[in-house]
Design an enzyme around this catalytic site. Structure first.
Site, PDB file in Angstrom:
ATOM      1  N   CYS A   1       2.605  -9.656   1.997  1.00  0.00           N
ATOM      2  CA  CYS A   1       1.861  -8.461   2.389  1.00  0.00           C
ATOM      3  C   CYS A   1       0.257  -8.992   2.130  1.00  0.00           C
ATOM      4  CB  CYS A   1       1.931  -7.329   0.959  1.00  0.00           C
ATOM      5  SG  CYS A   1       0.609  -6.272   1.084  1.00  0.00           S
TER       6      CYS A   1
ATOM      7  N   CYS B   1      -1.902  -7.335  -0.628  1.00  0.00           N
ATOM      8  CA  CYS B   1      -1.490  -7.891  -1.910  1.00  0.00           C
ATOM      9  C   CYS B   1      -1.986  -9.288  -2.226  1.00  0.00           C
ATOM     10  CB  CYS B   1      -0.021  -7.734  -1.837  1.00  0.00           C
ATOM     11  SG  CYS B   1       0.808  -6.232  -1.596  1.00  0.00           S
TER      12      CYS B   1
END
Length: 234
Positions: free
Chosen positions: A159, A162
């Site tokens: 991600c 992230c």
């Protein structure tokens, strides 16, 4: 001549916009179910696909070098419906499909996270052992029962947002050592827990104290906002 060029450019944009359409989960489900000959493409990794996927979905990993060749096995004249976990990879894959000549491409916003959170049908995960990095319900309950603030960061290694948030999370972990607990939890290894907590996007940040959820945030966030929330609950 300039007017003709401008008109041609507008036609191209309009054409691209028609070819690639973003659909909310409910629209995606309804349209997929009513489209004859629809092709359903899961562009996550094989490991993600094995753990659970939409019924009859074909898996082609968008990040695999073979993706560009594999999609040539699909029918460019038939509608194709694309999804990933949360929407990032599917958006890029949908664009690639349009570039390769697919006429109708539908991208599910929110991906598998939103789909499963809405209670839609999925093909059950393959039976097997619990992922080694999974946290049990008991361990999670004990973690958040602290009388000091506990900030949970649901993330995934693939991600992009992230990854962008991780330096800030590590910095805050050191800064608040002894005053608050900051714990990162891998979504891929803890999907059951994520569903239980209503996590349908990542990164998601949850602040607990004495077992109670006090605050929830998601996406890219500035460090100062975390500090404000932590300081207010020390």
């Amino acid at each position: 001549m300039k007017k003709l060029v401008s008109l041609f450019a507008l036609l191209l944009v309009a054409s691209a916009g028609y070819a690639q359409t973003k659909l909310e989960v409910a629209q995606f489900s309804q349209q997929l179910g009513s489209t004859s000959g629809a092709q359903l493409l899961d562009v996550r990794t094989p490991a993600e696909y094995t753990q659970g996927h939409l019924p009859q979905a074909i898996n082609m990993d968008f990040r695999n070098e073979a993706f560009a060749k594999e999609i040539n096995n699909l029918d460019k004249t038939k509608p194709i419906y694309v999804y990933c976990l949360s929407g990032g990879r599917s958006a890029a894959a949908a664009q690639k499909l349009v570039e390769q000549g697919f006429k109708e491409v539908y991208d599910m916003q929110g991906g598998y996270l939103k789909w499963s959170a809405a209670g839609n049908t999925v093909t059950a995960a393959t039976a097997g052992t619990t992922p080694k990095d999974a946290i049990s319900e008991e361990a999670f309950a004990k973690l958040i029962s602290s009388n000091k603030p506990v900030l949970i960061d649901f993330y995934a290694p693939w991600c992009a947002p992230c990854k962008q948030m991780m330096p800030s999370i590590k910095k805050l972990t050191k800064e608040y050592e002894g005053k608050a607990t900051i714990e990162t939890i891998n979504y891929d290894q803890n999907k059951a827990l994520a569903r239980q907590l209503g996590v349908d996007e990542i990164p998601v940040f949850l602040l607990y104290k004495n077992g109670k959820l006090l605050w929830r945030g998601m996406g890219l966030m500035p460090e100062k906002e975390f500090r404000q929330v932590l300081e207010a609950n020390l």
